[in-house]
Design a protein around this motif. Structure first.
Motif, PDB file in Angstrom:
ATOM      1  N   ILE A 159     -34.669 -59.126  -3.515  1.00  0.00           N
ATOM      2  CA  ILE A 159     -34.290 -59.015  -4.925  1.00  0.00           C
ATOM      3  C   ILE A 159     -35.179 -57.977  -5.597  1.00  0.00           C
ATOM      4  CG2 ILE A 159     -33.989 -60.241  -7.110  1.00  0.00           C
ATOM      5  CD1 ILE A 159     -33.764 -62.829  -5.537  1.00  0.00           C
ATOM      6  N   TYR A 160     -34.532 -57.067  -6.328  1.00  0.00           N
ATOM      7  CA  TYR A 160     -35.239 -55.985  -7.022  1.00  0.00           C
ATOM      8  C   TYR A 160     -35.213 -56.241  -8.523  1.00  0.00           C
ATOM      9  CZ  TYR A 160     -36.279 -51.264  -8.717  1.00  0.00           C
ATOM     10  OH  TYR A 160     -36.819 -50.186  -9.361  1.00  0.00           O
ATOM     11  N   ASN A 161     -36.387 -56.109  -9.163  1.00  0.00           N
ATOM     12  CA  ASN A 161     -36.497 -56.299 -10.607  1.00  0.00           C
ATOM     13  C   ASN A 161     -37.531 -55.345 -11.189  1.00  0.00           C
ATOM     14  OD1 ASN A 161     -34.998 -58.366 -12.177  1.00  0.00           O
ATOM     15  ND2 ASN A 161     -35.585 -59.687 -10.467  1.00  0.00           N
ATOM     16  N   PRO A 162     -37.286 -54.822 -12.392  1.00  0.00           N
ATOM     17  CA  PRO A 162     -38.293 -53.958 -13.029  1.00  0.00           C
ATOM     18  C   PRO A 162     -39.357 -54.710 -13.803  1.00  0.00           C
ATOM     19  CG  PRO A 162     -36.284 -53.944 -14.325  1.00  0.00           C
ATOM     20  CD  PRO A 162     -36.002 -54.792 -13.115  1.00  0.00           C
ATOM     21  N   PHE A 187     -43.872 -58.159  -4.138  1.00  0.00           N
ATOM     22  CA  PHE A 187     -44.768 -57.013  -4.006  1.00  0.00           C
ATOM     23  C   PHE A 187     -44.185 -55.799  -4.729  1.00  0.00           C
ATOM     24  CE2 PHE A 187     -42.077 -57.381  -0.247  1.00  0.00           C
ATOM     25  CZ  PHE A 187     -41.479 -56.140  -0.162  1.00  0.00           C
ATOM     26  N   GLU A 188     -45.015 -54.780  -4.848  1.00  0.00           N
ATOM     27  CA  GLU A 188     -44.618 -53.507  -5.453  1.00  0.00           C
ATOM     28  C   GLU A 188     -45.005 -52.381  -4.507  1.00  0.00           C
ATOM     29  OE1 GLU A 188     -45.270 -50.944  -9.598  1.00  0.00           O
ATOM     30  OE2 GLU A 188     -46.593 -52.609  -9.116  1.00  0.00           O
ATOM     31  N   ALA A 189     -44.112 -51.438  -4.307  1.00  0.00           N
ATOM     32  CA  ALA A 189     -44.396 -50.262  -3.482  1.00  0.00           C
ATOM     33  C   ALA A 189     -44.680 -49.082  -4.402  1.00  0.00           C
ATOM     34  CB  ALA A 189     -43.215 -49.938  -2.571  1.00  0.00           C
ATOM     35  N   ILE A 190     -45.859 -48.490  -4.252  1.00  0.00           N
ATOM     36  CA  ILE A 190     -46.257 -47.371  -5.113  1.00  0.00           C
ATOM     37  C   ILE A 190     -46.441 -46.113  -4.261  1.00  0.00           C
ATOM     38  CG2 ILE A 190     -48.050 -46.478  -6.647  1.00  0.00           C
ATOM     39  CD1 ILE A 190     -48.592 -49.349  -7.503  1.00  0.00           C
ATOM     40  N   LYS A 191     -45.773 -45.056  -4.646  1.00  0.00           N
ATOM     41  CA  LYS A 191     -45.874 -43.775  -3.958  1.00  0.00           C
ATOM     42  C   LYS A 191     -46.716 -42.840  -4.827  1.00  0.00           C
ATOM     43  CE  LYS A 191     -42.933 -39.961  -2.279  1.00  0.00           C
ATOM     44  NZ  LYS A 191     -43.146 -38.937  -3.311  1.00  0.00           N
ATOM     45  N   ASN A 197     -48.331 -39.065  -4.907  1.00  0.00           N
ATOM     46  CA  ASN A 197     -48.391 -37.729  -4.328  1.00  0.00           C
ATOM     47  C   ASN A 197     -49.784 -37.136  -4.507  1.00  0.00           C
ATOM     48  OD1 ASN A 197     -45.649 -37.708  -3.581  1.00  0.00           O
ATOM     49  ND2 ASN A 197     -45.058 -37.099  -5.650  1.00  0.00           N
ATOM     50  N   LEU A 198     -50.088 -36.165  -3.662  1.00  0.00           N
ATOM     51  CA  LEU A 198     -51.369 -35.472  -3.769  1.00  0.00           C
ATOM     52  C   LEU A 198     -51.156 -34.060  -4.298  1.00  0.00           C
ATOM     53  CD1 LEU A 198     -53.123 -36.542  -0.445  1.00  0.00           C
ATOM     54  CD2 LEU A 198     -53.440 -37.499  -2.725  1.00  0.00           C
ATOM     55  N   GLU A 199     -52.054 -33.619  -5.134  1.00  0.00           N
ATOM     56  CA  GLU A 199     -52.009 -32.288  -5.731  1.00  0.00           C
ATOM     57  C   GLU A 199     -53.184 -31.474  -5.178  1.00  0.00           C
ATOM     58  OE1 GLU A 199     -51.150 -30.903 -10.190  1.00  0.00           O
ATOM     59  OE2 GLU A 199     -53.031 -31.983  -9.976  1.00  0.00           O
ATOM     60  N   PHE A 200     -52.881 -30.363  -4.498  1.00  0.00           N
ATOM     61  CA  PHE A 200     -53.915 -29.526  -3.887  1.00  0.00           C
ATOM     62  C   PHE A 200     -54.132 -28.273  -4.740  1.00  0.00           C
ATOM     63  CE2 PHE A 200     -51.888 -31.868  -0.425  1.00  0.00           C
ATOM     64  CZ  PHE A 200     -52.983 -32.468   0.170  1.00  0.00           C
ATOM     65  N   LYS A 201     -55.348 -28.118  -5.231  1.00  0.00           N
ATOM     66  CA  LYS A 201     -55.719 -26.937  -6.013  1.00  0.00           C
ATOM     67  C   LYS A 201     -57.016 -26.362  -5.467  1.00  0.00           C
ATOM     68  CE  LYS A 201     -53.487 -28.205 -10.384  1.00  0.00           C
ATOM     69  NZ  LYS A 201     -53.676 -28.384 -11.844  1.00  0.00           N
ATOM     70  N   ARG A 202     -57.325 -25.167  -5.897  1.00  0.00           N
ATOM     71  CA  ARG A 202     -58.536 -24.520  -5.408  1.00  0.00           C
ATOM     72  C   ARG A 202     -59.791 -25.328  -5.752  1.00  0.00           C
ATOM     73  NH1 ARG A 202     -59.918 -18.522  -7.435  1.00  0.00           N
ATOM     74  NH2 ARG A 202     -60.310 -19.713  -9.358  1.00  0.00           N
ATOM     75  N   VAL A 203     -59.764 -25.973  -6.895  1.00  0.00           N
ATOM     76  CA  VAL A 203     -60.945 -26.723  -7.328  1.00  0.00           C
ATOM     77  C   VAL A 203     -61.057 -28.081  -6.644  1.00  0.00           C
ATOM     78  CG1 VAL A 203     -61.062 -25.595  -9.560  1.00  0.00           C
ATOM     79  CG2 VAL A 203     -59.673 -27.656  -9.300  1.00  0.00           C
ATOM     80  N   GLY A 204     -59.977 -28.536  -6.042  1.00  0.00           N
ATOM     81  CA  GLY A 204     -60.037 -29.829  -5.370  1.00  0.00           C
ATOM     82  C   GLY A 204     -58.678 -30.501  -5.274  1.00  0.00           C
ATOM     83  N   VAL A 256     -48.755 -38.681 -10.132  1.00  0.00           N
ATOM     84  CA  VAL A 256     -47.449 -39.330 -10.040  1.00  0.00           C
ATOM     85  C   VAL A 256     -46.632 -38.966 -11.266  1.00  0.00           C
ATOM     86  CG1 VAL A 256     -48.159 -41.282  -8.607  1.00  0.00           C
ATOM     87  CG2 VAL A 256     -48.388 -41.441 -11.075  1.00  0.00           C
ATOM     88  N   ASN A 257     -45.336 -38.720 -11.045  1.00  0.00           N
ATOM     89  CA  ASN A 257     -44.423 -38.526 -12.169  1.00  0.00           C
ATOM     90  C   ASN A 257     -43.963 -39.870 -12.712  1.00  0.00           C
ATOM     91  OD1 ASN A 257     -44.467 -35.681 -11.999  1.00  0.00           O
ATOM     92  ND2 ASN A 257     -43.001 -35.736 -10.310  1.00  0.00           N
ATOM     93  N   ILE A 258     -43.666 -40.793 -11.783  1.00  0.00           N
ATOM     94  CA  ILE A 258     -43.257 -42.148 -12.146  1.00  0.00           C
ATOM     95  C   ILE A 258     -44.141 -43.106 -11.375  1.00  0.00           C
ATOM     96  CG2 ILE A 258     -41.381 -43.820 -12.158  1.00  0.00           C
ATOM     97  CD1 ILE A 258     -39.419 -41.491 -12.116  1.00  0.00           C
ATOM     98  N   PHE A 259     -44.940 -43.895 -12.079  1.00  0.00           N
ATOM     99  CA  PHE A 259     -45.858 -44.803 -11.385  1.00  0.00           C
ATOM    100  C   PHE A 259     -45.145 -46.096 -10.993  1.00  0.00           C
ATOM    101  CE2 PHE A 259     -49.091 -48.131 -11.157  1.00  0.00           C
ATOM    102  CZ  PHE A 259     -49.973 -47.563 -10.254  1.00  0.00           C
ATOM    103  N   HIS A 260     -44.538 -46.753 -11.965  1.00  0.00           N
ATOM    104  CA  HIS A 260     -43.879 -48.039 -11.681  1.00  0.00           C
ATOM    105  C   HIS A 260     -42.373 -47.873 -11.636  1.00  0.00           C
ATOM    106  CE1 HIS A 260     -42.722 -52.228 -11.804  1.00  0.00           C
ATOM    107  NE2 HIS A 260     -41.988 -51.969 -12.876  1.00  0.00           N
ATOM    108  N   THR A 261     -41.744 -48.449 -10.628  1.00  0.00           N
ATOM    109  CA  THR A 261     -40.278 -48.479 -10.547  1.00  0.00           C
ATOM    110  C   THR A 261     -39.786 -49.915 -10.641  1.00  0.00           C
ATOM    111  OG1 THR A 261     -40.447 -48.402  -8.124  1.00  0.00           O
ATOM    112  CG2 THR A 261     -40.046 -46.331  -9.285  1.00  0.00           C
TER     113      THR A 261
END
Length: 246
Positions: A188-191, A214-218, A220-227, A232-237
């Motif tokens: 069952i899926y619920n927001p 449970f909640e599945a959270i994706k 992403n990693l952002e790679f820049k010269r400084v580090g 995340v664009n959307i944290f909770h679904t």
């Protein structure tokens, strides 16, 4: 090469279901007849000279390119359900709350020797989903327009997986238990947390075992010269509750 195909340029994706006429993009116009002489991996140019890569239409494109009605379940959440339930390629699946058809499409794609029965109460949503199924070439989906709670009592076969993404999911839980074969799963899926707790407790009352929320959270990693840092664009679904009929 047969339709549908995906045309990609940078972060822009277009789904092409017919090789006739013109496709108007903000990067120029593409004459779709030219696709007849192309292969996957080739490129096609707009009248402005911008190249688009020609790619096959795959399950990974369902969420990105399906026409949307209500907000669909995210692929990361669907993947958790498929993995958690140990979905077999010859399963019988009941999907309540078709929406745009994204979840049912993923179930059907990874269940190529089985069947998916999907139920949607709103005809306008069902129409969008039906077009998405046709475009994806999915033949093992049986679509019903109606109320899942009422329809549930009509089935004689037992299901391997029941998936609910619907408002009156608490009412549906006991019926799902009756519909499942031994060792079958309910997901069952619920927001919202409050509704997640309600279905969790109802699943325990109905006799489901090994119930988990449970909640599945994706992230992403952002790679820049400084580090490197996460973003995340959307944290909770949404939250997922799963249990087994044992």
């Amino acid at each position: 090469m047969k339709a549908p195909v995906v045309l990609k340029s940078g972060k822009n994706f277009y789904l092409v279901s017919e090789f006739s006429g013109e496709l108007h993009t903000h990067k120029g116009i593409i004459r779709l007849e030219e696709l007849k002489e192309k292969d996957f991996g080739d490129t096609i140019r707009t009248h402005l000279g911008v190249e688009f890569k020609i790619l096959p239409f795959r399950a990974s494109d369902f969420f990105r390119l399906f026409k949307k009605a209500p907000t669909p379940v995210m692929p990361k959440d669907i993947g958790m359900v498929i993995a958690h339930a140990g979905l077999q390629p010859d399963s019988l699946i009941f999907d309540a709350g078709t929406g745009s058809g994204v979840t049912a499409a993923y179930f059907a794609y990874f269940n190529k020797y089985g069947e998916v029965v999907t139920v949607e109460k709103r005809p306008e949503f069902a129409k969008v989903a039906r077009e998405n199924f046709r475009m994806a070439g999915l033949k093992n989906i049986h679509q019903i327009v109606g109320d899942a709670v009422s329809i549930a009592d009509c089935f004689k076969k037992e299901f391997d997986l029941v998936f609910l993404d619907m408002k009156n999911d608490v009412e549906m839980v006991p019926k799902a238990h009756s519909m499942l074969r031994q060792a079958g799963f309910l997901a069952i899926y619920n927001p919202y947390i409050e509704q997640t707790r309600a279905v969790y407790e109802k699943m325990l009352d109905a006799g489901f075992k090994d119930v988990e929320a449970f909640e599945a959270i994706k992230v992403n990693l952002e790679f820049k010269r400084v580090g490197t840092r996460p973003f995340v664009n959307i944290f909770h679904t949404g939250y997922i509750v799963m249990g087994r009929k044992v």
